[in-house]
Scaffold this motif. Structure first.
Motif, PDB file in Angstrom:
ATOM      1  N   HIS A 165       0.824  -1.204   0.000  1.00 16.32           N
ATOM      2  CA  HIS A 165       0.000   0.000   0.000  1.00 16.32           C
ATOM      3  C   HIS A 165       0.860   1.256   0.000  1.00 16.32           C
ATOM      4  O   HIS A 165       0.519   2.251  -0.641  1.00 16.32           O
ATOM      5  CB  HIS A 165      -0.965   0.017   1.196  1.00 16.32           C
ATOM      6  N   SER A 166       1.957   1.222   0.723  1.00 14.91           N
ATOM      7  CA  SER A 166       2.845   2.383   0.765  1.00 14.91           C
ATOM      8  C   SER A 166       3.388   2.699  -0.623  1.00 14.91           C
ATOM      9  O   SER A 166       3.407   3.864  -1.034  1.00 14.91           O
ATOM     10  CB  SER A 166       4.008   2.146   1.735  1.00 14.91           C
ATOM     11  N   GLN A 167       3.787   1.673  -1.350  1.00 11.15           N
ATOM     12  CA  GLN A 167       4.285   1.883  -2.720  1.00 11.15           C
ATOM     13  C   GLN A 167       3.181   2.447  -3.615  1.00 11.15           C
ATOM     14  O   GLN A 167       3.424   3.341  -4.429  1.00 11.15           O
ATOM     15  CB  GLN A 167       4.832   0.568  -3.301  1.00 11.15           C
ATOM     16  N   LEU A 168       1.973   1.923  -3.460  1.00 10.83           N
ATOM     17  CA  LEU A 168       0.833   2.400  -4.226  1.00 10.83           C
ATOM     18  C   LEU A 168       0.563   3.874  -3.941  1.00 10.83           C
ATOM     19  O   LEU A 168       0.372   4.684  -4.858  1.00 10.83           O
ATOM     20  CB  LEU A 168      -0.404   1.556  -3.865  1.00 10.83           C
ATOM     21  N   LEU A 169       0.570   4.240  -2.661  1.00 13.77           N
ATOM     22  CA  LEU A 169       0.303   5.625  -2.262  1.00 13.77           C
ATOM     23  C   LEU A 169       1.398   6.561  -2.760  1.00 13.77           C
ATOM     24  O   LEU A 169       1.104   7.672  -3.215  1.00 13.77           O
ATOM     25  CB  LEU A 169       0.165   5.712  -0.746  1.00 13.77           C
ATOM     26  N   ILE A 170       2.635   6.135  -2.682  1.00 11.86           N
ATOM     27  CA  ILE A 170       3.745   6.958  -3.158  1.00 11.86           C
ATOM     28  C   ILE A 170       3.636   7.204  -4.662  1.00 11.86           C
ATOM     29  O   ILE A 170       3.816   8.327  -5.136  1.00 11.86           O
ATOM     30  CB  ILE A 170       5.101   6.307  -2.801  1.00 11.86           C
ATOM     31  N   GLU A 171       3.299   6.157  -5.414  1.00 15.73           N
ATOM     32  CA  GLU A 171       3.154   6.302  -6.866  1.00 15.73           C
ATOM     33  C   GLU A 171       1.993   7.229  -7.205  1.00 15.73           C
ATOM     34  O   GLU A 171       2.108   8.102  -8.070  1.00 15.73           O
ATOM     35  CB  GLU A 171       2.956   4.932  -7.525  1.00 15.73           C
ATOM     36  N   CYS A 186      -7.899   5.743  -1.108  1.00 20.20           N
ATOM     37  CA  CYS A 186      -7.378   4.377  -1.000  1.00 20.20           C
ATOM     38  C   CYS A 186      -8.136   3.606   0.087  1.00 20.20           C
ATOM     39  O   CYS A 186      -8.492   2.442  -0.098  1.00 20.20           O
ATOM     40  CB  CYS A 186      -5.881   4.405  -0.696  1.00 20.20           C
ATOM     41  N   ASP A 187      -8.399   4.268   1.199  1.00 19.50           N
ATOM     42  CA  ASP A 187      -9.136   3.637   2.298  1.00 19.50           C
ATOM     43  C   ASP A 187     -10.568   3.275   1.897  1.00 19.50           C
ATOM     44  O   ASP A 187     -11.183   2.409   2.505  1.00 19.50           O
ATOM     45  CB  ASP A 187      -9.161   4.542   3.521  1.00 19.50           C
ATOM     46  N   ARG A 188     -11.085   3.942   0.871  1.00 10.19           N
ATOM     47  CA  ARG A 188     -12.425   3.637   0.376  1.00 10.19           C
ATOM     48  C   ARG A 188     -12.413   2.493  -0.635  1.00 10.19           C
ATOM     49  O   ARG A 188     -13.447   2.161  -1.213  1.00 10.19           O
ATOM     50  CB  ARG A 188     -13.041   4.878  -0.267  1.00 10.19           C
ATOM     51  N   GLY A 189     -11.214   1.930  -0.894  1.00 11.47           N
ATOM     52  CA  GLY A 189     -11.130   0.753  -1.741  1.00 11.47           C
ATOM     53  C   GLY A 189     -10.527   0.968  -3.112  1.00 11.47           C
ATOM     54  O   GLY A 189     -10.389   0.018  -3.877  1.00 11.47           O
ATOM     55  N   ILE A 190     -10.152   2.184  -3.447  1.00  9.76           N
ATOM     56  CA  ILE A 190      -9.549   2.427  -4.758  1.00  9.76           C
ATOM     57  C   ILE A 190      -8.064   2.110  -4.658  1.00  9.76           C
ATOM     58  O   ILE A 190      -7.351   2.686  -3.849  1.00  9.76           O
ATOM     59  CB  ILE A 190      -9.786   3.885  -5.206  1.00  9.76           C
ATOM     60  N   LYS A 191      -7.595   1.196  -5.475  1.00 15.86           N
ATOM     61  CA  LYS A 191      -6.214   0.719  -5.366  1.00 15.86           C
ATOM     62  C   LYS A 191      -5.374   0.996  -6.606  1.00 15.86           C
ATOM     63  O   LYS A 191      -4.220   0.625  -6.661  1.00 15.86           O
ATOM     64  CB  LYS A 191      -6.188  -0.786  -5.078  1.00 15.86           C
ATOM     65  N   ASP A 192      -5.926   1.640  -7.613  1.00 18.55           N
ATOM     66  CA  ASP A 192      -5.181   1.949  -8.831  1.00 18.55           C
ATOM     67  C   ASP A 192      -4.524   3.322  -8.680  1.00 18.55           C
ATOM     68  O   ASP A 192      -5.213   4.314  -8.455  1.00 18.55           O
ATOM     69  CB  ASP A 192      -6.142   1.946 -10.023  1.00 18.55           C
ATOM     70  N   PRO A 193      -3.181   3.427  -8.801  1.00 18.69           N
ATOM     71  CA  PRO A 193      -2.505   4.705  -8.603  1.00 18.69           C
ATOM     72  C   PRO A 193      -2.956   5.782  -9.587  1.00 18.69           C
ATOM     73  O   PRO A 193      -3.041   6.961  -9.231  1.00 18.69           O
ATOM     74  CB  PRO A 193      -1.020   4.390  -8.790  1.00 18.69           C
ATOM     75  N   GLY A 194      -3.279   5.366 -10.823  1.00 17.56           N
ATOM     76  CA  GLY A 194      -3.755   6.336 -11.812  1.00 17.56           C
ATOM     77  C   GLY A 194      -5.099   6.930 -11.427  1.00 17.56           C
ATOM     78  O   GLY A 194      -5.312   8.137 -11.541  1.00 17.56           O
ATOM     79  N   VAL A 195      -5.993   6.084 -10.969  1.00 12.77           N
ATOM     80  CA  VAL A 195      -7.325   6.547 -10.551  1.00 12.77           C
ATOM     81  C   VAL A 195      -7.201   7.400  -9.286  1.00 12.77           C
ATOM     82  O   VAL A 195      -7.815   8.464  -9.184  1.00 12.77           O
ATOM     83  CB  VAL A 195      -8.280   5.352 -10.325  1.00 12.77           C
ATOM     84  N   LEU A 196      -6.399   6.937  -8.336  1.00  7.40           N
ATOM     85  CA  LEU A 196      -6.184   7.704  -7.105  1.00  7.40           C
ATOM     86  C   LEU A 196      -5.643   9.095  -7.407  1.00  7.40           C
ATOM     87  O   LEU A 196      -6.109  10.097  -6.857  1.00  7.40           O
ATOM     88  CB  LEU A 196      -5.214   6.971  -6.170  1.00  7.40           C
ATOM     89  N   SER A 197      -4.648   9.161  -8.291  1.00 12.39           N
ATOM     90  CA  SER A 197      -4.052  10.464  -8.601  1.00 12.39           C
ATOM     91  C   SER A 197      -5.044  11.370  -9.325  1.00 12.39           C
ATOM     92  O   SER A 197      -5.126  12.556  -9.036  1.00 12.39           O
ATOM     93  CB  SER A 197      -2.768  10.295  -9.415  1.00 12.39           C
TER      94      SER A 197
END
Length: 107
Positions: free
Chosen positions: A15-21, A51-62
Protein backbone atom coordinates in the motif's frame (compact mmCIF):
# COMPACT_ATOMS: atom_id res chain seq x y z
CA UNK A 1 5.23 11.82 1.77
CA UNK A 2 7.87 9.20 2.22
CA UNK A 3 7.57 5.42 2.24
CA UNK A 4 8.31 5.29 5.99
CA UNK A 5 5.64 7.91 6.70
CA UNK A 6 2.96 5.78 5.07
CA UNK A 7 4.19 2.72 6.99
CA UNK A 8 4.11 4.72 10.24
CA UNK A 9 0.48 5.47 9.48
CA UNK A 10 -0.26 1.75 9.36
CA UNK A 11 -0.06 1.05 5.64
CA UNK A 12 1.80 -2.07 4.57
CA UNK A 13 4.65 -2.16 2.12
CA UNK A 14 2.45 -2.74 -0.95
CA UNK A 15 0.00 0.00 0.00
CA UNK A 16 2.85 2.38 0.76
CA UNK A 17 4.28 1.88 -2.72
CA UNK A 18 0.83 2.40 -4.23
CA UNK A 19 0.30 5.62 -2.26
CA UNK A 20 3.74 6.96 -3.16
CA UNK A 21 3.15 6.30 -6.87
CA UNK A 22 -0.29 7.95 -6.77
CA UNK A 23 1.18 10.96 -4.93
CA UNK A 24 4.01 11.23 -7.43
CA UNK A 25 1.58 11.11 -10.38
CA UNK A 26 -0.76 13.66 -8.82
CA UNK A 27 2.09 16.02 -7.92
CA UNK A 28 3.40 15.81 -11.47
CA UNK A 29 -0.07 16.52 -12.92
CA UNK A 30 -0.36 19.58 -10.66
CA UNK A 31 3.18 20.75 -11.54
CA UNK A 32 4.18 20.51 -7.89
CA UNK A 33 7.21 19.12 -6.14
CA UNK A 34 5.99 15.98 -4.33
CA UNK A 35 7.72 16.84 -1.05
CA UNK A 36 8.28 20.59 -0.91
CA UNK A 37 4.92 22.00 -1.93
CA UNK A 38 2.84 23.60 0.80
CA UNK A 39 -0.11 21.30 0.06
CA UNK A 40 1.76 18.00 -0.43
CA UNK A 41 0.42 16.63 2.86
CA UNK A 42 -3.15 17.59 1.95
CA UNK A 43 -2.70 15.82 -1.39
CA UNK A 44 -1.36 12.72 0.37
CA UNK A 45 -4.26 12.73 2.81
CA UNK A 46 -6.73 12.91 -0.07
CA UNK A 47 -5.03 9.97 -1.75
CA UNK A 48 -5.07 7.96 1.49
CA UNK A 49 -8.78 8.69 1.98
CA UNK A 50 -9.62 7.42 -1.51
CA UNK A 51 -7.38 4.38 -1.00
CA UNK A 52 -9.14 3.64 2.30
CA UNK A 53 -12.42 3.64 0.38
CA UNK A 54 -11.13 0.75 -1.74
CA UNK A 55 -9.55 2.43 -4.76
CA UNK A 56 -6.21 0.72 -5.37
CA UNK A 57 -5.18 1.95 -8.83
CA UNK A 58 -2.51 4.71 -8.60
CA UNK A 59 -3.76 6.34 -11.81
CA UNK A 60 -7.32 6.55 -10.55
CA UNK A 61 -6.18 7.70 -7.11
CA UNK A 62 -4.05 10.46 -8.60
CA UNK A 63 -6.82 11.61 -10.96
CA UNK A 64 -9.34 11.85 -8.13
CA UNK A 65 -6.85 13.69 -5.93
CA UNK A 66 -5.92 16.13 -8.72
CA UNK A 67 -9.60 16.89 -9.37
CA UNK A 68 -10.15 17.55 -5.67
CA UNK A 69 -7.06 19.77 -5.41
CA UNK A 70 -8.14 21.82 -8.41
CA UNK A 71 -11.62 22.22 -6.96
CA UNK A 72 -10.11 23.39 -3.66
CA UNK A 73 -7.87 25.86 -5.50
CA UNK A 74 -10.85 27.27 -7.42
CA UNK A 75 -12.81 27.64 -4.17
CA UNK A 76 -9.90 29.39 -2.45
CA UNK A 77 -9.52 31.77 -5.40
CA UNK A 78 -13.25 32.51 -5.31
CA UNK A 79 -13.14 33.11 -1.54
CA UNK A 80 -10.23 35.53 -1.98
CA UNK A 81 -12.07 37.43 -4.73
CA UNK A 82 -15.19 37.60 -2.55
CA UNK A 83 -13.21 38.89 0.44
CA UNK A 84 -11.49 41.55 -1.68
CA UNK A 85 -14.83 42.63 -3.14
CA UNK A 86 -16.35 42.93 0.37
CA UNK A 87 -13.41 44.98 1.63
CA UNK A 88 -13.61 47.26 -1.39
CA UNK A 89 -17.36 47.72 -0.84
CA UNK A 90 -16.87 48.42 2.88
CA UNK A 91 -14.21 51.02 2.11
CA UNK A 92 -16.50 52.65 -0.45
CA UNK A 93 -19.35 52.77 2.08
CA UNK A 94 -17.13 54.12 4.84
CA UNK A 95 -15.89 56.94 2.58
CA UNK A 96 -19.46 57.75 1.53
CA UNK A 97 -20.68 57.92 5.13
CA UNK A 98 -17.52 59.41 6.61
CA UNK A 99 -17.01 56.45 8.93
CA UNK A 100 -13.64 55.14 9.96
CA UNK A 101 -12.02 52.21 8.17
CA UNK A 102 -11.76 50.31 11.47
CA UNK A 103 -15.31 49.17 10.78
CA UNK A 104 -13.86 46.81 8.18
CA UNK A 105 -13.30 44.16 10.81
CA UNK A 106 -16.97 44.05 11.70
CA UNK A 107 -19.68 42.02 9.92
Amino acid sequence: MSFSTFQELGYGSAHSQLLIEAHRLASHALNRHPHNHEHSSRLATTIMNFCDRGIKDPGVLSTLAVNRERALERKQEKDIRTAKRRIKEQKRRSRATGRSDDLLCQE
